[in-house]
Enzyme design. Structure first.
Site, PDB file in Angstrom:
ATOM      1  CG  ASP A 202      -2.009  -0.988   1.314  1.00 16.78           C
ATOM      2  OD1 ASP A 202      -1.993  -1.783   0.436  1.00 16.78           O
ATOM      3  OD2 ASP A 202      -2.727  -1.040   2.443  1.00 16.78           O
TER       4      ASP A 202
ATOM      5  CB  SER B  11       9.615   2.701   4.899  1.00 16.80           C
ATOM      6  OG  SER B  11      10.071   2.821   6.319  1.00 16.80           O
TER       7      SER B  11
END
Length: 292
Positions: free
Chosen positions: A109, A251
């Site tokens: 995602d 990240s």
């Protein structure tokens, strides 16, 4: 500030609190000094330890409220710590992995941008400019992806932080590149340059239909860490198999695909050329085998 769209074309502006915080730190001398302290191994380790303690569970409920986390999508269980919650697993069936044999599936995602690779072009990844060669620290490996595509998946703290393989095939051992943080001229004024690279790990996946795909995980500068699962004994993985997860922190995942191997979906490529990121979900169709 980011421009983001979903696959239906609904456009929005987003501004990450984490990115604003880091931008302030990078902009001023005192902030850069504080950042150097924050990313010191001892401090970062201590912060990670704290988020692994049972005491850190008090952070879970406020996080769910502030980020409107749809908890009905996740396994129902007791969380031992904030990091245990942050790395939570989706319920079976919460994401559908495309089974189109010629498709490239999103590994996570995220917000996705795709760019053609050339030797001079730079890409901004977690506030650092890279060429593909500097990203990989390998001129030889970079040449293997010349004129292919770089796929940059930017995860925010409210995204699902587990990630999978984008196709089936044989994988290599993991290569780890340690991060660095260096202020170029500590005696200069507030605008002296910063050179930093985040810790990153990558492996090569040899796909039967999509060429050799390089998949890289880029960790957060502060307490975030990369946790990749061991390479299976057979060396073979299937599309949608879990590759690993990130502990707390925004990240990034990067795919490199070879020239003539994969064609990005038209909407993603068009949005990227306009400077707009496209929201994608784990397993979603994002590209397909290029027509020769």
């Amino acid at each position: 500030m980011y421009l983001i769209t979903d696959r239906e074309g609904n456009l929005e502006q987003a501004d990450s609190l984490q990115d604003r915080f880091l931008a302030v730190l990078y902009r001023h001398m005192a902030g850069r000094a504080a950042l150097r302290l924050l990313i010191a191994p001892g401090v970062s380790k201590a912060a990670g330890w704290l988020l692994d303690t049972t005491f850190s569970r008090i952070l879970i409920a406020p996080f769910i409220r502030s980020h409107a986390v749809a908890m009905e999508q996740f396994e129902r269980r007791h969380y031992r710590s904030f990091n245990d919650f942050f790395t939570r697993k989706l319920q079976t069936g919460a994401r559908q992995v495309t089974m189109d044999a010629d498709a490239l599936a999103s590994p996570c995602d995220s917000r996705l941008s795709v760019w053609r690779i050339d030797s001079q072009r730079t890409f901004c990844i977690k506030q650092t400019q890279y060429t593909v060669e500097s990203l990989l620290r390998s001129k030889k490996l970079a040449r293997a992806y010349a004129n292919g595509y770089i796929w940059i998946f930017r995860l925010c703290v409210d995204d699902y932080h587990r990630y999978t393989y984008s196709d089936s095939g044989k994988i290599s051992d993991t290569v780890r590149i340690p991060g660095v943080f260096h202020t170029v001229n500590p005696a200069a004024n507030d605008r002296y340059a910063i050179y930093k690279e985040n810790t990153r790990e990558y492996c090569l996946l040899k796909s039967k239909r999509l060429g050799t795909i390089l998949q890289m995980e880029v960790g957060a500068m502060l307490v975030g860490r990369i946790v990749n699962h061991p390479r299976p004994q057979s060396g073979t993985v299937q599309r949608g198999d879990e590759k690993g997860y990130f502990a707390y922190g925004g990240s990034t995942i990067i795919l490199l695909t070879q020239a003539g191997a994969v064609q990005p979906d038209a909407d993603i490529l068009r949005n990227s050329q306009k400077g707009i990121e496209t929201k994608v979900k784990l397993g979603e169709h994002i590209g397909r085998k290029a027509m020769v």
